[in-house]
Scaffold this motif. Structure first.
Motif, short mmCIF file in Angstrom:
data_model
loop_
_atom_site.label_atom_id
_atom_site.label_comp_id
_atom_site.label_asym_id
_atom_site.label_seq_id
_atom_site.Cartn_x
_atom_site.Cartn_y
_atom_site.Cartn_z
N THR A 179 -5.00 10.13 -24.63
CA THR A 179 -3.98 9.11 -24.43
C THR A 179 -3.32 9.25 -23.07
OG1 THR A 179 -3.56 9.02 -26.80
CG2 THR A 179 -1.85 8.12 -25.37
N LYS A 180 -3.01 10.49 -22.69
CA LYS A 180 -2.41 10.73 -21.38
C LYS A 180 -3.37 10.32 -20.28
CE LYS A 180 1.50 13.11 -22.14
NZ LYS A 180 2.79 12.89 -21.57
N ALA A 181 -4.63 10.67 -20.43
CA ALA A 181 -5.62 10.32 -19.42
C ALA A 181 -5.73 8.80 -19.28
CB ALA A 181 -6.97 10.92 -19.78
N LYS A 182 -5.73 8.10 -20.39
CA LYS A 182 -5.80 6.64 -20.34
C LYS A 182 -4.56 6.06 -19.67
CE LYS A 182 -8.81 6.16 -24.32
NZ LYS A 182 -8.92 5.75 -25.73
N ASN A 183 -3.39 6.65 -19.96
CA ASN A 183 -2.16 6.19 -19.33
C ASN A 183 -2.19 6.42 -17.82
OD1 ASN A 183 -0.89 5.20 -21.63
ND2 ASN A 183 0.18 7.12 -22.04
N VAL A 184 -2.67 7.56 -17.39
CA VAL A 184 -2.75 7.86 -15.96
C VAL A 184 -3.69 6.87 -15.28
CG1 VAL A 184 -3.52 9.55 -14.24
CG2 VAL A 184 -2.13 10.29 -16.17
N ARG A 185 -4.81 6.61 -15.90
CA ARG A 185 -5.79 5.67 -15.33
C ARG A 185 -5.19 4.27 -15.24
NH1 ARG A 185 -10.55 2.58 -17.53
NH2 ARG A 185 -12.03 2.49 -15.80
N LEU B 160 -2.00 3.45 -15.27
CA LEU B 160 -0.89 3.49 -14.32
C LEU B 160 -1.41 3.34 -12.90
CD1 LEU B 160 2.22 5.57 -14.30
CD2 LEU B 160 0.65 5.99 -12.45
N ALA B 161 -2.47 4.07 -12.56
CA ALA B 161 -3.05 3.99 -11.23
C ALA B 161 -3.55 2.58 -10.93
CB ALA B 161 -4.18 5.00 -11.08
N GLN B 162 -4.19 1.96 -11.91
CA GLN B 162 -4.67 0.59 -11.73
C GLN B 162 -3.51 -0.37 -11.46
OE1 GLN B 162 -6.75 0.16 -15.45
NE2 GLN B 162 -8.76 0.49 -14.50
N ILE B 163 -2.45 -0.23 -12.23
CA ILE B 163 -1.28 -1.10 -12.06
C ILE B 163 -0.64 -0.88 -10.70
CG2 ILE B 163 1.06 -1.56 -12.90
CD1 ILE B 163 -0.03 -1.01 -15.75
N LEU B 164 -0.50 0.38 -10.29
CA LEU B 164 0.10 0.65 -8.98
C LEU B 164 -0.69 0.00 -7.86
CD1 LEU B 164 1.26 4.38 -9.23
CD2 LEU B 164 2.64 2.31 -9.41
N VAL B 165 -2.01 0.04 -7.96
CA VAL B 165 -2.86 -0.54 -6.93
C VAL B 165 -2.81 -2.07 -6.97
CG1 VAL B 165 -5.26 -0.82 -6.16
CG2 VAL B 165 -4.37 1.45 -6.71
N THR B 166 -2.94 -2.64 -8.15
CA THR B 166 -3.03 -4.10 -8.24
C THR B 166 -1.67 -4.80 -8.16
OG1 THR B 166 -3.02 -4.04 -10.66
CG2 THR B 166 -5.18 -4.06 -9.58
N ALA B 167 -0.66 -4.27 -8.82
CA ALA B 167 0.63 -4.96 -8.87
C ALA B 167 1.60 -4.53 -7.78
CB ALA B 167 1.28 -4.75 -10.24
N TYR B 168 1.42 -3.32 -7.26
CA TYR B 168 2.39 -2.79 -6.29
C TYR B 168 1.76 -2.39 -4.96
CZ TYR B 168 5.52 -2.62 -10.32
OH TYR B 168 6.28 -2.96 -11.41
N ASP B 169 0.54 -2.84 -4.70
CA ASP B 169 -0.17 -2.51 -3.45
C ASP B 169 -0.22 -1.02 -3.17
OD1 ASP B 169 -0.75 -5.22 -2.82
OD2 ASP B 169 1.26 -5.46 -1.96
N GLY B 170 -0.30 -0.22 -4.23
CA GLY B 170 -0.40 1.23 -4.09
C GLY B 170 0.92 1.95 -3.93
N ASP B 171 2.01 1.22 -3.89
CA ASP B 171 3.33 1.84 -3.77
C ASP B 171 3.91 2.12 -5.15
OD1 ASP B 171 3.36 1.72 -0.97
OD2 ASP B 171 4.14 -0.34 -1.00
N VAL B 172 4.82 3.07 -5.21
CA VAL B 172 5.51 3.39 -6.46
C VAL B 172 6.75 2.50 -6.54
CG1 VAL B 172 6.73 5.20 -7.74
CG2 VAL B 172 4.69 5.76 -6.41
N PRO B 173 6.94 1.81 -7.67
CA PRO B 173 8.14 0.96 -7.80
C PRO B 173 9.41 1.78 -7.68
CG PRO B 173 6.84 0.96 -9.84
CD PRO B 173 6.11 1.80 -8.86
N GLN B 174 10.47 1.11 -7.20
CA GLN B 174 11.71 1.83 -6.93
C GLN B 174 12.87 1.42 -7.83
OE1 GLN B 174 12.74 2.24 -2.78
NE2 GLN B 174 10.60 2.13 -2.15
N SER B 175 12.56 1.08 -9.07
CA SER B 175 13.63 0.79 -10.03
C SER B 175 13.29 1.46 -11.36
CB SER B 175 13.80 -0.72 -10.23
OG SER B 175 12.80 -1.24 -11.07
N PHE B 176 14.33 1.82 -12.08
CA PHE B 176 14.13 2.44 -13.40
C PHE B 176 13.34 1.50 -14.31
CE2 PHE B 176 17.75 5.00 -12.03
CZ PHE B 176 17.38 6.25 -12.49
#
Length: 151
Positions: free
Chosen positions: A19-25, A27-43
């Motif tokens: 489950t953790k591995a799937k979440n990490v994968r 999460l990485a996909q979302i960061l790349v596609t939705a945030y252009d590889g940046d980490v969001p800066q809000s809680f």
């Protein structure tokens, strides 16, 4: 794209469950596609990511972006209870208590100081409350070990 089985094989060495591995994968996909590889800066955005809860979001906001936060993990929770800074009823309550006790400008640094102090002197499970310098200072008449409830 990396095959899920290869990804699980790579991440398994970190000791993470599937489950953790799937979440990490994911999460990485979302960061790349939705945030252009940046980490969001809000809680709110951080906590919406797979596998990211309030504590992790607080750590990221405090340490990566310098936003005042007081991340409370199990260790800080137990120490706050042992030191009489919180009743230990819940992690959320401990966070609330600590934020009320200490000035906002000290939260980020204090979070780390408590963790490092705990590792060195007052381990979450190993300190009996009569040996640690902090415990002895706070409770000089204490003669018996303190049993810390698990959260």
């Amino acid at each position: 794209m990396l095959d899920l089985h290869r990804f699980l094989a790579l991440i398994r060495q970190l000791g993470l469950a599937k489950t953790k591995a799937k979440n990490v994968r994911r999460l990485a996909q979302i960061l790349v596609t939705a945030y252009d590889g940046d980490v969001p800066q809000s809680f709110q955005e951080l906590e919406a990511l797979p596998g990211v809860g309030h504590k992790t979001a607080s750590v990221v906001m405090a340490q990566a972006f310098g936003v005042p936060a007081f991340p409370v993990d199990t260790h800080i929770h137990r120490l706050a209870q042992r030191w009489g800074l919180s009743d230990g009823s819940s992690v959320a309550r401990t966070e609330q208590n600590l934020k009320l006790l200490f000035p906002k400008e000290h939260w980020n640094r204090l979070h780390l100081q408590i963790i490092f102090w705990g590792r060195e002197f007052c381990t979450a499970r190993g300190c009996d409350g009569t040996v640690c310098p902090m415990c002895r200072e706070l409770y000089p008449k204490r003669r018996r070990p303190v049993i810390t409830r698990k959260p």
